[in-house]
Scaffold this motif. Structure first.
Motif, PDB file in Angstrom:
ATOM      1  N   ALA A 199      -4.380   2.617  -2.308  1.00  0.00           N
ATOM      2  CA  ALA A 199      -2.726   2.329  -3.126  1.00  0.00           C
ATOM      3  C   ALA A 199      -2.610   1.174  -3.283  1.00  0.00           C
ATOM      4  O   ALA A 199      -1.773   0.361  -2.485  1.00  0.00           O
ATOM      5  N   ILE A 200      -1.281   1.478  -4.393  1.00  0.00           N
ATOM      6  CA  ILE A 200      -0.949  -0.177  -4.658  1.00  0.00           C
ATOM      7  C   ILE A 200       0.669   0.325  -4.257  1.00  0.00           C
ATOM      8  O   ILE A 200       0.959   0.843  -5.365  1.00  0.00           O
ATOM      9  N   ILE A 201       1.369   0.114  -3.555  1.00  0.00           N
ATOM     10  CA  ILE A 201       2.641   0.170  -3.198  1.00  0.00           C
ATOM     11  C   ILE A 201       3.909  -1.598  -3.466  1.00  0.00           C
ATOM     12  O   ILE A 201       3.302  -2.251  -2.461  1.00  0.00           O
ATOM     13  N   GLY A 202       4.251  -2.081  -4.120  1.00  0.00           N
ATOM     14  CA  GLY A 202       4.830  -3.313  -4.792  1.00  0.00           C
ATOM     15  C   GLY A 202       4.020  -4.224  -5.114  1.00  0.00           C
ATOM     16  O   GLY A 202       3.405  -4.266  -5.699  1.00  0.00           O
ATOM     17  N   SER A 203       4.134  -4.991  -4.191  1.00  0.00           N
ATOM     18  CA  SER A 203       2.879  -6.097  -3.901  1.00  0.00           C
ATOM     19  C   SER A 203       2.204  -5.801  -2.974  1.00  0.00           C
ATOM     20  O   SER A 203       1.740  -7.111  -2.597  1.00  0.00           O
ATOM     21  N   TYR A 204       2.072  -4.742  -2.965  1.00  0.00           N
ATOM     22  CA  TYR A 204       0.578  -4.435  -1.311  1.00  0.00           C
ATOM     23  C   TYR A 204      -0.528  -3.651  -1.872  1.00  0.00           C
ATOM     24  O   TYR A 204       0.040  -3.100  -2.271  1.00  0.00           O
ATOM     25  N   LEU A 205      -1.590  -3.845  -1.908  1.00  0.00           N
ATOM     26  CA  LEU A 205      -2.495  -3.099  -1.718  1.00  0.00           C
ATOM     27  C   LEU A 205      -2.883  -2.969  -0.268  1.00  0.00           C
ATOM     28  O   LEU A 205      -2.949  -3.160   0.244  1.00  0.00           O
ATOM     29  N   HIS A 206      -3.474  -1.097   0.188  1.00  0.00           N
ATOM     30  CA  HIS A 206      -3.470  -0.601   1.150  1.00  0.00           C
ATOM     31  C   HIS A 206      -4.300   0.356   0.924  1.00  0.00           C
ATOM     32  O   HIS A 206      -4.688   1.176  -0.196  1.00  0.00           O
ATOM     33  N   ARG A 207      -5.843   0.770   2.266  1.00  0.00           N
ATOM     34  CA  ARG A 207      -6.717   1.084   1.338  1.00  0.00           C
ATOM     35  C   ARG A 207      -6.323   2.737   3.129  1.00  0.00           C
ATOM     36  O   ARG A 207      -5.972   1.948   4.315  1.00  0.00           O
ATOM     37  N   TYR A 208      -6.247   3.492   1.916  1.00  0.00           N
ATOM     38  CA  TYR A 208      -6.214   4.929   3.895  1.00  0.00           C
ATOM     39  C   TYR A 208      -7.819   5.227   3.578  1.00  0.00           C
ATOM     40  O   TYR A 208      -8.747   5.734   3.081  1.00  0.00           O
ATOM     41  N   HIS A 209      -8.436   5.376   5.273  1.00  0.00           N
ATOM     42  CA  HIS A 209      -9.005   6.246   4.954  1.00  0.00           C
ATOM     43  C   HIS A 209      -9.084   8.085   4.803  1.00  0.00           C
ATOM     44  O   HIS A 209      -8.253   8.165   5.501  1.00  0.00           O
ATOM     45  N   LEU A 210     -10.312   8.576   4.412  1.00  0.00           N
ATOM     46  CA  LEU A 210      -9.217  10.374   4.486  1.00  0.00           C
ATOM     47  C   LEU A 210     -10.676  10.508   4.753  1.00  0.00           C
ATOM     48  O   LEU A 210     -11.935  10.536   4.665  1.00  0.00           O
ATOM     49  N   ASN A 211     -10.381  11.430   5.794  1.00  0.00           N
ATOM     50  CA  ASN A 211     -11.130  12.666   6.016  1.00  0.00           C
ATOM     51  C   ASN A 211     -11.854  13.390   5.698  1.00  0.00           C
ATOM     52  O   ASN A 211     -10.950  14.897   5.964  1.00  0.00           O
TER      53      ASN A 211
ATOM     54  N   HIS B 294       5.478   4.114   2.208  1.00  0.00           N
ATOM     55  CA  HIS B 294       6.582   2.850   1.513  1.00  0.00           C
ATOM     56  C   HIS B 294       6.316   1.532   2.406  1.00  0.00           C
ATOM     57  O   HIS B 294       6.790   1.321   2.983  1.00  0.00           O
ATOM     58  N   VAL B 295       6.599   0.807   1.355  1.00  0.00           N
ATOM     59  CA  VAL B 295       6.666  -1.296   1.979  1.00  0.00           C
ATOM     60  C   VAL B 295       8.105  -1.657   1.552  1.00  0.00           C
ATOM     61  O   VAL B 295       8.397  -1.792   0.478  1.00  0.00           O
ATOM     62  N   GLY B 296       8.810  -1.024   2.714  1.00  0.00           N
ATOM     63  CA  GLY B 296      10.433  -1.429   2.525  1.00  0.00           C
ATOM     64  C   GLY B 296      10.877  -0.060   1.392  1.00  0.00           C
ATOM     65  O   GLY B 296      10.814   0.531   1.457  1.00  0.00           O
ATOM     66  N   LYS B 297      11.733  -0.710   0.078  1.00  0.00           N
ATOM     67  CA  LYS B 297      11.930  -0.042  -0.781  1.00  0.00           C
ATOM     68  C   LYS B 297      11.164   0.474  -2.533  1.00  0.00           C
ATOM     69  O   LYS B 297      11.049   1.239  -2.286  1.00  0.00           O
ATOM     70  N   ALA B 298       9.354  -0.300  -1.788  1.00  0.00           N
ATOM     71  CA  ALA B 298       8.823  -0.029  -2.866  1.00  0.00           C
ATOM     72  C   ALA B 298       8.065   0.730  -2.505  1.00  0.00           C
ATOM     73  O   ALA B 298       7.451   0.924  -1.058  1.00  0.00           O
ATOM     74  N   ARG B 299       7.712   2.172  -4.008  1.00  0.00           N
ATOM     75  CA  ARG B 299       6.992   3.171  -3.845  1.00  0.00           C
ATOM     76  C   ARG B 299       5.070   3.030  -4.337  1.00  0.00           C
ATOM     77  O   ARG B 299       5.370   2.135  -5.097  1.00  0.00           O
ATOM     78  N   LEU B 300       4.781   4.283  -4.025  1.00  0.00           N
ATOM     79  CA  LEU B 300       3.427   3.949  -4.468  1.00  0.00           C
ATOM     80  C   LEU B 300       3.710   4.100  -6.698  1.00  0.00           C
ATOM     81  O   LEU B 300       4.270   4.805  -6.590  1.00  0.00           O
TER      82      LEU B 300
ATOM     83  N   TRP C 103      10.684  11.872   2.782  1.00  0.00           N
ATOM     84  CA  TRP C 103      10.753  11.032   1.584  1.00  0.00           C
ATOM     85  C   TRP C 103      10.982  10.407   1.048  1.00  0.00           C
ATOM     86  O   TRP C 103      10.909   9.434   0.095  1.00  0.00           O
ATOM     87  N   GLN C 104      11.893   9.640   2.390  1.00  0.00           N
ATOM     88  CA  GLN C 104      12.965   8.216   2.377  1.00  0.00           C
ATOM     89  C   GLN C 104      11.590   7.557   3.345  1.00  0.00           C
ATOM     90  O   GLN C 104      11.933   6.344   2.716  1.00  0.00           O
ATOM     91  N   GLU C 105      10.836   8.012   3.744  1.00  0.00           N
ATOM     92  CA  GLU C 105       9.395   6.594   4.042  1.00  0.00           C
ATOM     93  C   GLU C 105       8.030   6.321   3.783  1.00  0.00           C
ATOM     94  O   GLU C 105       7.347   6.154   3.566  1.00  0.00           O
ATOM     95  N   ALA C 106       7.998   8.050   2.813  1.00  0.00           N
ATOM     96  CA  ALA C 106       6.829   8.220   2.013  1.00  0.00           C
ATOM     97  C   ALA C 106       6.096   8.396   1.048  1.00  0.00           C
ATOM     98  O   ALA C 106       7.616   9.777   0.538  1.00  0.00           O
TER      99      ALA C 106
END
Length: 495
Positions: free
Chosen positions: A475-487, A457-463, A433-436
C-alpha cells in the motif's frame, strides 16, 4: 427443620441477588456504551447479521429477568429465564472457542477483564446457581426437571441455528455489516519514498515495481521485504509523442507503457527496460488499460456514436485486432460518469475485474471480456448518486453535483478481490475512519464477501495505491510504501 428452611431461604435470596447484580450491571454497562456493544456484536461470527435485534433484545431481557427474580411470585419464572439466558451465553462461548474460524474481542462490562475461557467458567458457575435456585424455589421437582430437559437442548439448538443463519447472511446476503477478523492482516514493513506521486505497477519473482506519475520513465523496485531498492530508467524507441496520461504496468516478463491520449502502447522486457512500440497512434483512443496476456490488453474507451464508456480488447499478432464488448458496462444515468470505475487483473486465476466507483457493483470476466458474473459490494448503494449537465458551448458533460464515491481502489489476486470502500458500514466505530482506510475482500470463486481489513493512514495521508501478490498487500500512503502480511487462511476460511 426451621434452621433448614431459613438456610434455604437465605441461599435462594442470595442466588437471586447475585443474578440481579449481574444482569442489572451488565445491562447498564451495555446501555452506557451501546455503540461499542453493537460494534462488538457486529464482529461476532455468530450474531453479525442480527446485531440490531440481538443488541436490543439482550439488553431488554437482562433487565426483565432481573426484575422477575426480585419478587416471590415471579421468582421461579425469573430463574428459569435466567438459566435460559446463561445456557444461551454458554453455548455461544463454546461455539466461539471450538467452531468459529476466528475469536472476536470479548464483551465488556462486568466481564471486561476476562478471556473467553474465563467467561465459560463464569457462565457455567451461574448456570449451576440457577439450577440450585430453581430446585430451592420449586414445590414440584419432577416438573422442574422436565422443564430443564426442554430448556437445555432448545437453547443450544437455537444458538447453533443462529450461527448457521448469521454466517449465511454475512457471506451471501450481507446487511452491510463488515467483519474484521483479528490477525488477518498486519503491517510488517515500511519504507519512505522520495515523493507522494508513486503508484504500484506490478511484481515479478519477489520484486515489486513502483512507477511515478511525475517521472513516468523512472521505475523503483523493492524486494518483497522492502529492504533492497533498485532503480531503472525506461528507454523508448520513440519519445516525441505528446504524452499526457502515461501509465506503466508489469506482466512478466514484460513491462508496458500506455497513453490513451496519443494513443500509443509500448512493450519491453524487464531485463533491459527498452520499450518498443506495440501499437502506433491509430485513432483507437482509450482512457484506461489493463494487461491481461502478453498480447492482449483490455481497454476502456468512449463509444464514438453516443459518447458512453465501452470496454474492448487490443489483441496483437501479425496485425492489431480490436474488439468491443458493448454490453458489459451497464448504464444508469449517462453511460459515461456513471460507468466510471477501476480495472484489475488476477494473473494467477487469469481473471479481469471491473469495479464501479459510484455504486455497489463489479463484474468478473476472462482475459477476453467473456463475462463470468456480476457481483455486488456489501454496501447498499445500488444506484449512482449524482446529476450531470451538458455544456452546449463547449460540448462537454460535467457532473452537476458532487458524486458519492462507493469504491475507490481495487486489487485482484488468487481469486480474491480487494476493494477500498468509502462507505461506513453498520455498527462500525466512526473514529476508525479517521485513522484508517477500509478494504473489503470478496471471494470471486464463491461469489461472497469474506472480511475486511484496515490500512492505516500516515498522518493525513490516506491509501492511494495498492497491489496484492501472494500473502502480501502493498500500500502506498502519501510518501510511504507499507507491506501488510495477509493471513489468507483466516480471510478465506468459512463455515
Amino acid at each position: 427443620m426451621k434452621l433448614n428452611a431459613t438456610f434455604r431461604t437465605v441461599l435462594l435470596e442470595s442466588i437471586c441477588l447475585l443474578y440481579v447484580i449481574l444482569f442489572v450491571y451488565a445491562a447498564v454497562s451495555k446501555l452506557l456504551e451501546f455503540d461499542n456493544f453493537q460494534a462488538q456484536l457486529g464482529q461476532s461470527p455468530l450474531l453479525s447479521a442480527f446485531t440490531g435485534f440481538v443488541s436490543y433484545s439482550v439488553l431488554g431481557l437482562e433487565l426483565i429477568v432481573a426484575l422477575l427474580v426480585c419478587f416471590p411470585k415471579t421468582r421461579y419464572i425469573g430463574l428459569l429465564s435466567a438459566l435460559s439466558l446463561m445456557v444461551l451465553f454458554t453455548a455461544y462461548i463454546v461455539i466461539i472457542l471450538n467452531y468459529s474460524y476466528f475469536v472476536p474481542c470479548s464483551c465488556g462490562g462486568i466481564l471486561e477483564s476476562l478471556g473467553w475461557k474465563e467467561h465459560l467458567v463464569f457462565n457455567v458457575g451461574f448456570v449451576i446457581l440457577a439450577l440450585m435456585g430453581l430446585l430451592l424455589a420449586t414445590t414440584n421437582v419432577r416438573r422442574t426437571i422436565f422443564q430443564l430437559i426442554i430448556v437445555f437442548p432448545t437453547c443450544i439448538v437455537f444458538m447453533v441455528g443462529l450461527y448457521i443463519a448469521s454466517e449465511r447472511a454475512m457471506h451471501r446476503e450481507n446487511p452491510f455489516i463488515r467483519r474484521f477478523v483479528e490477525g488477518s492482516a498486519f503491517k510488517t514493513d515500511e519504507v519512505q519514498l522520495i515523493n507522494n506521486s508513486h503508484y504500484l505497477a506490478g511484481s515479478d519473482n519477489g520484486t515489486v515495481f513502483l512507477a511515478d506519475h511525475l517521472a513516468p520513465m523512472y521505475i523503483t523496485a523493492f524486494d518483497t521485504l522492502l529492504k533492497t531498492k533498485k532503480q531503472f530508467k525506461i528507454e523508448l524507441e520513440r519519445d516525441d509523442f505528446p504524452f499526457q496520461t502515461v501509465q506503466m504496468k508489469v506482466l512478466p516478463p514484460f513491462f508496458y507503457l500506455t497513453d490513451g491520449t496519443v494513443p500509443v502502447i509500448y512493450r519491453g522486457l524487464l531485463d533491459d527496460w527498452k520499450g518498443k512500440i506495440l501499437m502506433e497512434p491509430n485513432g483507437y483512443y482509450f482512457s484506461k488499460a489493463e494487461i491481461t496476456a502478453p498480447n492482449t490488453i483490455v481497454f476502456r474507451a468512449q463509444n464514438s456514436n453516443n459518447g458512453e464508456n465501452v470496454l474492448g480488447t487490443f489483441q496483437f499478432g501479425d496485425s492489431l485486432h480490436v474488439s468491443y464488448a458493448p454490453n458489459l458496462l451497464q448504464k444508469q444515468v449517462d453511460g459515461f460518469f456513471d460507468t466510471d470505475g477501476t480495472m484489475a487483473f488476477d494473473p494467477m486465476m487469469k481473471k479481469f475485474a471491473y469495479t464501479y466507483y459510484y455504486r455497489n457493483q463489479f463484474m468478473v470476466s476472462d482475459p477476453n471480456l467473456k463475462l463470468d458474473y456480476r457481483g455486488k459490494t456489501i454496501d447498499t448503494i445500488s444506484h449512482v448518486n449524482f446529476k450531470t449537465a451538458y455544456i452546449k458551448a463547449t460540448k462537454e458533460r460535467k457532473m452537476a453535483s458532487p458524486p458519492l464515491t462507493v469504491n475507490q481502489l481495487t486489487a485482484f489476486s488468487n481469486g480474491l478481490l480487494f476493494v477500498n470502500s468509502k462507505i461506513v458500514g453498520r455498527y462500525e466505530p466512526k473514529e476508525m475512519w479517521q485513522e484508517a482506510s477500509v478494504v473489503d475482500i470478496y471471494d470471486t470463486h464463491n461469489y461472497s464477501y469474506l472480511s475486511s481489513i484496515y490500512i492505516y493512514h500516515v498522518g493525513k495521508a490516506r491509501l492511494q495505491s495498492m497491489y496484492v501478490v501472494g500473502d502480501n498487500l502493498y500500500a502506498i500512503i502519501g510518501s510511504y510504501l507499507h507491506r501488510y502480511h495477509l493471513n489468507t487462511n483466516l480471510i478465506r476460511k468459512k463455515t
